[in-house]
Design a protein around this motif. Structure first.
Motif, PDB file in Angstrom:
ATOM      1  N   HIS A 103     102.269  79.359  84.443  1.00 41.10           N
ATOM      2  CA  HIS A 103     102.549  80.565  83.661  1.00 41.10           C
ATOM      3  C   HIS A 103     104.035  80.889  83.768  1.00 41.10           C
ATOM      4  CE1 HIS A 103      98.319  82.502  83.408  1.00 41.10           C
ATOM      5  NE2 HIS A 103      98.167  81.245  83.793  1.00 41.10           N
ATOM      6  N   THR A 104     104.535  81.613  82.786  1.00 34.77           N
ATOM      7  CA  THR A 104     105.841  82.249  82.908  1.00 34.77           C
ATOM      8  C   THR A 104     105.738  83.635  82.312  1.00 34.77           C
ATOM      9  OG1 THR A 104     108.227  81.969  82.637  1.00 34.77           O
ATOM     10  CG2 THR A 104     106.861  81.478  80.721  1.00 34.77           C
ATOM     11  N   HIS A 105     106.692  84.486  82.654  1.00 33.49           N
ATOM     12  CA  HIS A 105     106.693  85.863  82.157  1.00 33.49           C
ATOM     13  C   HIS A 105     108.087  86.219  81.672  1.00 33.49           C
ATOM     14  CE1 HIS A 105     106.288  90.153  81.806  1.00 33.49           C
ATOM     15  NE2 HIS A 105     107.212  90.351  82.728  1.00 33.49           N
ATOM     16  N   MET A 106     108.144  86.843  80.500  1.00 37.36           N
ATOM     17  CA  MET A 106     109.409  87.342  79.964  1.00 37.36           C
ATOM     18  C   MET A 106     109.183  88.761  79.462  1.00 37.36           C
ATOM     19  SD  MET A 106     110.879  84.082  77.869  1.00 37.36           S
ATOM     20  CE  MET A 106     111.079  82.494  78.680  1.00 37.36           C
ATOM     21  N   CYS A 107     110.172  89.622  79.655  1.00 29.02           N
ATOM     22  CA  CYS A 107     109.970  91.013  79.259  1.00 29.02           C
ATOM     23  C   CYS A 107     111.210  91.570  78.593  1.00 29.02           C
ATOM     24  CB  CYS A 107     109.599  91.880  80.456  1.00 29.02           C
ATOM     25  SG  CYS A 107     110.783  91.849  81.814  1.00 29.02           S
ATOM     26  N   GLN A 118     102.705  81.063  88.595  1.00 30.60           N
ATOM     27  CA  GLN A 118     103.520  81.778  87.614  1.00 30.60           C
ATOM     28  C   GLN A 118     104.980  81.716  88.049  1.00 30.60           C
ATOM     29  OE1 GLN A 118     102.007  85.493  85.984  1.00 30.60           O
ATOM     30  NE2 GLN A 118     104.003  86.446  86.339  1.00 30.60           N
ATOM     31  N   ILE A 119     105.808  81.220  87.156  1.00 31.27           N
ATOM     32  CA  ILE A 119     107.252  81.117  87.415  1.00 31.27           C
ATOM     33  C   ILE A 119     107.947  82.036  86.417  1.00 31.27           C
ATOM     34  CG2 ILE A 119     109.229  79.566  87.639  1.00 31.27           C
ATOM     35  CD1 ILE A 119     107.231  77.250  88.007  1.00 31.27           C
ATOM     36  N   VAL A 129      91.938  69.913  80.950  1.00 30.43           N
ATOM     37  CA  VAL A 129      91.687  69.791  82.390  1.00 30.43           C
ATOM     38  C   VAL A 129      91.632  71.170  83.033  1.00 30.43           C
ATOM     39  CG1 VAL A 129      92.624  68.924  84.566  1.00 30.43           C
ATOM     40  CG2 VAL A 129      92.767  67.517  82.505  1.00 30.43           C
ATOM     41  N   GLN A 130      92.579  72.024  82.690  1.00 32.59           N
ATOM     42  CA  GLN A 130      92.654  73.358  83.289  1.00 32.59           C
ATOM     43  C   GLN A 130      91.461  74.218  82.879  1.00 32.59           C
ATOM     44  OE1 GLN A 130      96.507  74.691  81.958  1.00 32.59           O
ATOM     45  NE2 GLN A 130      97.549  72.996  82.987  1.00 32.59           N
ATOM     46  N   LYS A 131      91.033  74.079  81.632  1.00 35.15           N
ATOM     47  CA  LYS A 131      89.884  74.856  81.147  1.00 35.15           C
ATOM     48  C   LYS A 131      88.624  74.517  81.923  1.00 35.15           C
ATOM     49  CE  LYS A 131      87.660  76.178  76.792  1.00 35.15           C
ATOM     50  NZ  LYS A 131      87.632  75.945  75.322  1.00 35.15           N
ATOM     51  N   ASP A 132      88.435  73.244  82.199  1.00 34.56           N
ATOM     52  CA  ASP A 132      87.256  72.815  82.963  1.00 34.56           C
ATOM     53  C   ASP A 132      87.300  73.328  84.398  1.00 34.56           C
ATOM     54  OD1 ASP A 132      86.262  71.504  80.771  1.00 34.56           O
ATOM     55  OD2 ASP A 132      87.044  69.537  81.352  1.00 34.56           O
ATOM     56  N   ILE A 133      88.473  73.377  84.969  1.00 33.66           N
ATOM     57  CA  ILE A 133      88.606  73.809  86.366  1.00 33.66           C
ATOM     58  C   ILE A 133      88.503  75.324  86.502  1.00 33.66           C
ATOM     59  CG2 ILE A 133      90.218  73.953  88.313  1.00 33.66           C
ATOM     60  CD1 ILE A 133      91.315  71.219  87.441  1.00 33.66           C
ATOM     61  N   LEU A 134      89.207  76.065  85.642  1.00 34.57           N
ATOM     62  CA  LEU A 134      89.317  77.518  85.805  1.00 34.57           C
ATOM     63  C   LEU A 134      88.129  78.283  85.230  1.00 34.57           C
ATOM     64  CD1 LEU A 134      93.120  77.869  84.976  1.00 34.57           C
ATOM     65  CD2 LEU A 134      92.048  77.993  87.230  1.00 34.57           C
ATOM     66  N   LYS A 135      87.546  77.775  84.134  1.00 33.67           N
ATOM     67  CA  LYS A 135      86.363  78.403  83.520  1.00 33.67           C
ATOM     68  C   LYS A 135      86.586  79.898  83.258  1.00 33.67           C
ATOM     69  CE  LYS A 135      82.965  75.126  85.338  1.00 33.67           C
ATOM     70  NZ  LYS A 135      83.977  74.088  85.680  1.00 33.67           N
ATOM     71  N   LEU A 136      87.675  80.213  82.594  1.00 33.31           N
ATOM     72  CA  LEU A 136      88.006  81.604  82.292  1.00 33.31           C
ATOM     73  C   LEU A 136      87.361  82.042  80.981  1.00 33.31           C
ATOM     74  CD1 LEU A 136      91.807  81.487  83.213  1.00 33.31           C
ATOM     75  CD2 LEU A 136      89.957  82.528  84.545  1.00 33.31           C
ATOM     76  N   PRO A 137      87.051  83.341  80.837  1.00 37.29           N
ATOM     77  CA  PRO A 137      86.439  83.844  79.602  1.00 37.29           C
ATOM     78  C   PRO A 137      87.471  84.020  78.492  1.00 37.29           C
ATOM     79  CG  PRO A 137      86.828  85.658  81.099  1.00 37.29           C
ATOM     80  CD  PRO A 137      87.225  84.410  81.840  1.00 37.29           C
ATOM     81  N   LEU A 138      86.999  84.369  77.304  1.00 39.70           N
ATOM     82  CA  LEU A 138      87.883  84.752  76.216  1.00 39.70           C
ATOM     83  C   LEU A 138      88.666  85.997  76.636  1.00 39.70           C
ATOM     84  CD1 LEU A 138      88.567  84.127  73.177  1.00 39.70           C
ATOM     85  CD2 LEU A 138      86.822  85.840  72.597  1.00 39.70           C
ATOM     86  N   PHE A 139      89.915  86.092  76.246  1.00 39.12           N
ATOM     87  CA  PHE A 139      90.800  87.200  76.629  1.00 39.12           C
ATOM     88  C   PHE A 139      90.840  87.400  78.146  1.00 39.12           C
ATOM     89  CE2 PHE A 139      88.899  88.915  72.508  1.00 39.12           C
ATOM     90  CZ  PHE A 139      89.860  88.323  71.705  1.00 39.12           C
ATOM     91  N   PRO A 140      91.199  86.391  78.909  1.00 39.64           N
ATOM     92  CA  PRO A 140      91.243  86.573  80.364  1.00 39.64           C
ATOM     93  C   PRO A 140      92.241  87.666  80.739  1.00 39.64           C
ATOM     94  CG  PRO A 140      92.133  84.425  79.728  1.00 39.64           C
ATOM     95  CD  PRO A 140      91.596  85.046  78.499  1.00 39.64           C
ATOM     96  N   THR A 141      91.886  88.435  81.752  1.00 40.74           N
ATOM     97  CA  THR A 141      92.720  89.555  82.178  1.00 40.74           C
ATOM     98  C   THR A 141      93.418  89.232  83.493  1.00 40.74           C
ATOM     99  OG1 THR A 141      90.807  90.558  83.265  1.00 40.74           O
ATOM    100  CG2 THR A 141      91.309  91.297  81.026  1.00 40.74           C
ATOM    101  N   THR A 142      94.657  89.684  83.586  1.00 41.28           N
ATOM    102  CA  THR A 142      95.417  89.496  84.818  1.00 41.28           C
ATOM    103  C   THR A 142      96.513  90.556  84.861  1.00 41.28           C
ATOM    104  OG1 THR A 142      96.585  87.857  86.180  1.00 41.28           O
ATOM    105  CG2 THR A 142      97.078  87.859  83.815  1.00 41.28           C
ATOM    106  N   THR A 143      97.295  90.544  85.908  1.00 40.83           N
ATOM    107  CA  THR A 143      98.491  91.390  85.981  1.00 40.83           C
ATOM    108  C   THR A 143      99.691  90.483  86.209  1.00 40.83           C
ATOM    109  OG1 THR A 143      98.158  91.767  88.350  1.00 40.83           O
ATOM    110  CG2 THR A 143      97.247  93.402  86.832  1.00 40.83           C
ATOM    111  N   ILE A 144     100.877  91.052  86.109  1.00 40.85           N
ATOM    112  CA  ILE A 144     102.087  90.231  86.120  1.00 40.85           C
ATOM    113  C   ILE A 144     102.467  89.781  87.527  1.00 40.85           C
ATOM    114  CG2 ILE A 144     104.530  90.165  85.487  1.00 40.85           C
ATOM    115  CD1 ILE A 144     102.504  90.079  83.169  1.00 40.85           C
ATOM    116  N   GLY A 145     102.101  90.551  88.546  1.00 37.81           N
ATOM    117  CA  GLY A 145     102.405  90.080  89.902  1.00 37.81           C
ATOM    118  C   GLY A 145     102.451  91.162  90.945  1.00 37.81           C
TER     119      GLY A 145
END
Length: 759
Positions: free
Chosen positions: A639-643, A598-599, A417-433
């Motif tokens: 999403h979640t983030h751990m560091c 993102q939580i 469901v999310q793939k159809d809605i977001l339509k993101l490419p391979l290796f999508p890029t983002t930042t942590i916040g």
């Protein structure tokens, strides 16, 4: 009875330590001025100790990290740093382009630098304990040098393996092989003997050695090593006081049998150490240093109960001292300047300076001082009154059902469901916040908090910052955007401002690593959300772009673990209270059209008990708390983030959190952390690979980041991989962030093309 304290915060009442370091890094002061400022800070701390307790420590004030200092003491300097050039190399190891790995110190929010052991040779390289002892002695102070013990140093270090290639890759592993550990321990002990001998020659009568690793699960052969270490060190003839903390020792009998003169035990973290003392007794020839004042929580102690405990302990130990349970650097310096706390709260608080006073009071009361005895009685009356209760919050907690702790749709169905809605490419890029919090941002926030500008003026300023960061992210070519978090002082404190039952301080700073500080909120009552917390800024950011903007929340476990929390209810209940408040926020974001939320849970690992026998209880509520707040619609990508966490042993529990995407640190370890996911059979969740070390000012090249991705691609399906920095960009400057993110996006785009072309 004596009072013994240790680990007092090095920050200073006005954050002098932070100012000194950062001014030096910026070139505003020279090396001589840095040293002079540190000496002033050291003497201020020594005077505080002298006014309150009976032992003045030395060698506590590190310029960056005590484990880094210990590594330098024993000559554990990786070859890649070349010839040692004083502070230049010191800070290169701490925060340079190829800095040492950084991770959490035991189960705390302090980050230490992980020593790297190349080869098996140690030597006395920098005798900081002696240098520090002699400095204080020249100033008229007789001190007890503090050292991290050799056993703990090895347990918390990693052996370095070096791989060849044009760009070297370093792989590290814990030192768990018995023969290797024994060889290293023998050689390390020789260096420690040399240090102790030099101190004895200088007139030092005793040393304080910290071995918190004795509270880990410890095998009998490891205790054999510990006995051999201290058998050798005891031959020097210096009085050795051994300290453990954060938990009970793994083998009480072997610990109290070590050939040293004094033993510290943490009598706050749980009741096991106390039970062992009662069941097995305590050696007549050793001093018991009783850690009865909590070094991790800011609440005033019930001194009446503590005094009774000390009186009981005196029946088992012929020589008894009172102390804090663990280092005091987990606390702010002093509660004195806090004038804006909720009514009735300040009088219940005790920060590091006040803890020293509590130790003094307990010692004097035990020794029969009438004024101190009166003070002890007063503390009991205050702490027995109810505070901060909310009946509606209690009702929501008692009404929770099993289905409230899981998402309605399984991940595989959500993914489609999310793939159809977001339509993101391979290796999508983002930042942590977060994005750089410039001096202008900080000044405007201060102006708003002090009433120099109106709320409307401040909100307009934040909108301008959001507009800029959205435009920048689109220009760079990121696929999933964030709003920049310019309105947030700190990822936990921001939410504390907006939650009932949680207080914030104005001056309650604590060091997290290096010069980085944060102000832990204080959870003093039942937690609730009176109104939306993030909706305004995130929906405004989303209105500026067609690309998805992530809603940014801090998870319940992290808010709990990075706050001081009440002790009259279970931690699990506090976590569920916070999770319900966050769930209300998730629903508001979903209703406003936000498709990715993102939580962040960077503190999920650090809250894990140190002994595996206690893990199941912790993870049962920690996982449920995350699942409770992330109970979103199937089309919402969580999403979640751990560091900077050791994932290998807890990967199963991380998977149970049931997120859609997790982002992790991988840059400092050069992708080593990926092995944890490789070893987990059936891993199918998406992973954002942290290819850019944001804790260093160095700008990574595309080639360096590509190496990390290629490492990940060898063990994980490429369809699962995202590309991002390893943490938020708040502490970096724009002139560092801009080229780094451009390189990151270009690397991802080029890698995408190579993979699609079958290269």
């Amino acid at each position: 009875m004596r009072a013994v304290a240790f680990g007092f915060p090095k920050l200073g009442e006005k954050r002098e330590f932070k100012s000194l370091l950062e001014n030096y890094w910026k070139g505003r002061i020279n090396e001589g001025e840095l040293h002079a400022g540190m000496r002033d800070l050291a003497l201020w701390r020594a005077n505080l100790y002298r006014e309150n307790v009976d032992v003045i420590p030395s060698n506590e004030l590190s310029y960056y990290d005590f484990m880094l200092d210990t590594a330098l003491m024993v000559g554990a300097i990786p070859q890649r740093f070349g010839e040692y050039k004083g502070l230049e190399t010191y800070f290169e190891m701490a925060r340079g382009k190829n800095a040492l790995e950084m991770t959490k110190w035991f189960n705390t929010n302090y980050h230490y630098l992980v020593p790297e052991i190349e080869g098996e040779d140690f030597r006395l390289f920098i005798n900081k304990p002696l240098n520090d002892y002699e400095f204080y002695k020249q100033k008229g102070y007789e001190t007890t040098p503090h050292l991290i013990g050799p056993y703990t140093f090895l347990r918390m270090s990693k052996a370095l393996r070096r791989k060849g290639g044009e760009l070297p890759i370093y792989e590290m592993e814990k030192i768990e092989d018995r023969e290797q550990f024994e060889r290293l321990a023998d050689k390390l002990t020789s260096v420690y003997r040399e240090v102790l001998a030099s101190l004895k020659e200088a007139g030092c009568q005793g040393v304080h050695i910290e071995e918190p690793a004795f509270v880990f699960d410890t095998q009998q052969w490891q205790w054999d090593v510990a006995e051999r270490i201290y058998g050798e060190l005891s031959k020097v003839g210096v009085h050795i006081a051994l300290f453990t903390y954060y938990d009970s020792v793994s083998d009480y009998g072997r610990y109290v049998s070590l050939p040293v003169q004094a033993l510290h035990l943490d009598l706050v973290s749980n009741r096991e150490n106390l039970s062992r003392i009662k069941e097995e007794g305590f050696p007549e020839d050793k001093e018991l240093i009783a850690g009865v004042i909590n070094g991790r929580q800011p609440w005033k102690a019930n001194l009446s109960d503590k005094l009774k405990l000390l009186e009981e302990l005196s029946k088992y130990a012929k020589s008894l001292s009172v102390s804090n349970s663990c280092p005091l650097y987990h606390l702010p310096v002093t509660v004195e300047p806090e004038e804006e706390l909720p009514e009735g709260l300040k009088e219940r608080l005790s920060f590091a300076k006040e803890k020293l006073g509590e130790l003094r009071t307990l010692k004097e009361a035990f020794n029969g001082n009438e004024d101190a005895i009166k003070e002890v009685k007063k503390s009991k009356e205050l702490l027995e009154t109810a505070f901060g209760e909310n009946s509606e919050v209690r009702r929501r907690i008692t009404s929770l059902k099993d289905e409230d702790f899981r998402r309605a749709v399984p991940y595989k169905e959500r993914e489609k469901v999310q793939k159809d809605i977001l339509k993101l490419p391979l290796f999508p890029t983002t930042t942590i916040g977060s994005y750089p919090q410039t001096e202008e941002v900080r000044k405007m926030r201060t102006a708003y908090r002090t009433g120099k500008i109106s709320e409307q003026e401040y909100k307009e300023f934040i909108k301008k910052q959001i507009e800029h960061v959205i435009a920048f992210q689109e220009e760079v070519g990121l696929d999933v955007l964030v709003h920049g978090e310019f309105e947030r002082t700190d990822m936990v404190e921001f939410f504390a401002f907006k939650l009932d039952g949680v207080a914030t301080t104005n001056h309650g700073w604590v060091l997290s690593y290096g010069s980085r500080v944060y102000r832990p909120p204080i959870i003093y009552g039942d937690v609730s959300r009176p109104k939306p917390m993030t909706l305004e800024e995130i929906t405004y950011a989303q209105s500026l772009t067609q690309k998805p903007v992530k809603g940014m929340l801090t998870g319940p476990v992290t808010i709990l673990n990075w706050s001081y929390y009440r002790e009259d209810v279970p931690k699990s209940e506090i976590a569920y209270q916070i999770a319900l408040a966050l769930l209300d926020e998730v629903k508001d974001l979903e209703n406003a059209g936000i498709k990715i939320i993102q939580i962040d849970e960077p503190a999920f690992r650090e809250g894990v008990p140190l002994k595996k026998k206690d893990w199941q209880e912790y993870f049962s509520w920690a996982v449920k708390a995350f699942r409770l707040c992330s109970r979103a619609k199937s089309e919402t990508q969580i999403h979640t983030h751990m560091c900077y966490s050791e994932f290998n042993e807890i990967i199963e529990y991380i998977y149970q959190m049931d997120f859609d995407v997790i982002s992790i640190e991988a840059s400092r370890s050069k992708g080593e952390i990926i092995e944890a996911f490789e070893r987990f059979r059936g891993w199918d969740r998406q992973i954002g690979i942290g290819v850019y070390d944001i804790h260093s000012p160095a700008v990574p090249t595309k080639e360096e980041m590509k190496l990390v991705m290629e490492r990940a691609m060898r063990v994980l399906p490429k369809e699962l991989l995202w590309v991002n920095p390893d943490c938020g960009l708040k502490t970096r400057r724009w002139e560092e962030v801009e080229p780094a993110l451009k390189n990151m996006v270009e690397m991802a785009q080029e890698l995408r093309q190579e993979v699609m072309a079958g290269v």
